[in-house]
Design an enzyme around this catalytic site. Structure first.
Site, PDB file in Angstrom:
ATOM      1  N   SER A   1       0.840  -1.192   0.000  1.00  0.00           N
ATOM      2  CA  SER A   1       0.000   0.000   0.000  1.00  0.00           C
ATOM      3  C   SER A   1       0.881   1.250   0.000  1.00  0.00           C
ATOM      4  O   SER A   1       1.758   1.400  -0.856  1.00  0.00           O
ATOM      5  CB  SER A   1      -0.957  -0.049   1.196  1.00  0.00           C
ATOM      6  OG  SER A   1      -1.938   0.947   1.131  1.00  0.00           O
TER       7      SER A   1
ATOM      8  N   ASP B   1      -8.892  -6.212  -4.905  1.00  0.00           N
ATOM      9  CA  ASP B   1      -8.440  -4.965  -4.304  1.00  0.00           C
ATOM     10  C   ASP B   1      -8.862  -3.820  -5.219  1.00  0.00           C
ATOM     11  O   ASP B   1      -8.247  -3.558  -6.244  1.00  0.00           O
ATOM     12  CB  ASP B   1      -6.915  -4.995  -4.151  1.00  0.00           C
ATOM     13  CG  ASP B   1      -6.361  -3.732  -3.491  1.00  0.00           C
ATOM     14  OD1 ASP B   1      -7.146  -2.808  -3.216  1.00  0.00           O
ATOM     15  OD2 ASP B   1      -5.137  -3.695  -3.265  1.00  0.00           O
TER      16      ASP B   1
ATOM     17  N   HIS C   1      -8.208  -5.081  -0.377  1.00  0.00           N
ATOM     18  CA  HIS C   1      -6.894  -4.489  -0.142  1.00  0.00           C
ATOM     19  C   HIS C   1      -6.182  -5.136   1.040  1.00  0.00           C
ATOM     20  O   HIS C   1      -4.945  -5.245   1.050  1.00  0.00           O
ATOM     21  CB  HIS C   1      -7.048  -2.986   0.092  1.00  0.00           C
ATOM     22  CG  HIS C   1      -5.752  -2.243   0.167  1.00  0.00           C
ATOM     23  ND1 HIS C   1      -4.802  -2.294  -0.838  1.00  0.00           N
ATOM     24  CD2 HIS C   1      -5.230  -1.426   1.137  1.00  0.00           C
ATOM     25  CE1 HIS C   1      -3.760  -1.547  -0.503  1.00  0.00           C
ATOM     26  NE2 HIS C   1      -3.997  -1.014   0.693  1.00  0.00           N
TER      27      HIS C   1
END
Length: 381
Positions: free
Chosen positions: A140, A321, A354
């Site tokens: 991320s 995601d 995610h």
């Protein structure tokens, strides 16, 4: 570690003196060639793995990934985790005193960027005597920092592992961040960012805003499939009642009740987050996410922006995601291949959204293990 030398930021401001909290795992080898820098996302810290002695629920945020015998094996690698400037887990941030004024920074803490974090991290590695990293790794926002390392210090990075990340945020992602920030700054307890206890004034932490910000964020971290599987449309049993002569199954509620299990879950996550996270830190870190865009200085041409990178790359994305979709990772892959860089890419069909980059998917873990086995073999050769 304390740093007395000022750090000049991309905004033009400087931090005169600051501290960085960090943890290390494993041992640095004789030629210092086995160091791996692992970078955190929004609400994590330098505490990557293991438990703090005598503390319950102190698991490191990537404990399934890092440790003896784990994919990033600390029997072989010297792993460094660092808490970024502006965060609220030990490194200098808004809740600390500004050495220039002697007063708490609060809302006056300067804007920081991913590039600023990389500069600060490089200073930490200098102090640890590490010139070249075997790998830099993150998921991320941590993946953005890993990418930043390959562009700012290409000569210091042999491998970059970029997971569930992107070359920049989409407009939709920036919009989610802005809604979360508005929830915080419009909380009456935010007090313009100066809500800390100072000069006898009690703290007025904007917990309501933090709760909403976390709830918004958490929705984006999960996939629709996971939310349906875990919660569906299930009602909390206490709110589904049969009362007296009423029709069986009739709802007994008000518009303010928590009726569905997903509502209860989100409120729990929000309440927990509001207790430990700092509101000004949330604003700073989400802004750093928004600003990151290495292609900006190249007219939006990502291939030109990544021409500076010389590291070998492994990129991983997850099919569900939608916050950092596989399409964004493929943009990075294409730009790197345009520059004839060595790239491995895996797109994993996983239902977790995610958050998949934090979970125990055997395919994902085995992939990372295999890649680090290759790195380990290079070091040993």
């Amino acid at each position: 570690m304390h740093f007395a030398e000022p750090l000049r930021l991309r905004s033009g401001a400087s931090i005169r003196a600051y501290d960085l909290s960090y943890e290390t795992y494993g041992a640095l080898n004789r030629d210092k060639s086995n160091a791996v820098l692992v970078l955190h996302a929004l609400n994590a810290s330098h505490h990557l793995a293991g438990l703090y002695a005598g503390q319950d629920k102190s698991d490191g945020w990537w404990d399934n990934m890092i440790g003896p015998g784990k994919p990033v094996d600390t029997n072989r690698f010297f792993v460094v985790g660092v808490n970024n400037l502006g965060s609220c887990f030990g490194s200098t941030g808004p809740m600390h005193k500004n050495p220039e004024t002697g007063r708490t920074y609060g809302a006056s803490f300067p804007v920081v960027t991913v590039e600023d974090w990389v500069e600060a991290q490089a200073r930490l590695l200098d102090a640890l005597g590490i010139d070249v990293l075997a790998a830099v790794m993150g998921g991320s926002l941590g993946g953005m920092q890993a990418l930043g390392w390959t562009l700012q210090y290409p000569q210091r990075v042999r491998h970059a592992v970029v997971i569930a990340s992107a070359p920049n945020l989409t407009a939709e992602n920036i919009a989610f961040n802005e809604v979360a920030r508005r929830a915080i700054v419009t909380d009456p307890d935010f007090n313009g960012g100066d809500f800390y206890a100072v000069d006898g004034r009690p703290e007025t932490k904007p917990k309501r805003g933090l709760r909403i910000a976390r709830m918004i964020g958490h929705i984006t971290y999960l996939s629709d499939d996971v939310m349906n599987e875990k919660f569906g449309r299930e009602l909390r049993s206490t709110l589904l009642a049969e009362a007296g002569n009423n029709t069986p199954g009739q709802y007994q509620y008000t518009t303010q009740d928590v009726e569905f299990q997903i509502e209860s879950y989100l409120r729990y996550q929000g309440d927990k987050f509001a207790e430990y996270f700092d509101a000004n830190t949330y604003l700073l870190i989400t802004r750093a996410l928004d600003y990151f865009d290495p292609a900006r200085d190249f007219g939006g041409n990502l291939s030109q922006a990544l021409a500076r990178a010389t590291a070998r790359f492994m990129l991983v994305s997850f099919t569900t995601d939608w916050r950092f979709s596989p399409r964004r990772s493929r943009e990075l892959v294409k730009a790197l291949l345009d520059n004839r860089r060595d790239v491995s890419y895996a797109e994993i069909d996983a239902p977790h959204g995610h958050d998949a980059f934090l979970l125990d998917d055997a395919r994902y873990m085995n992939l990372v293990r295999a890649y680090f086995d290759q790195i380990g073999a290079e070091i040993a050769a």
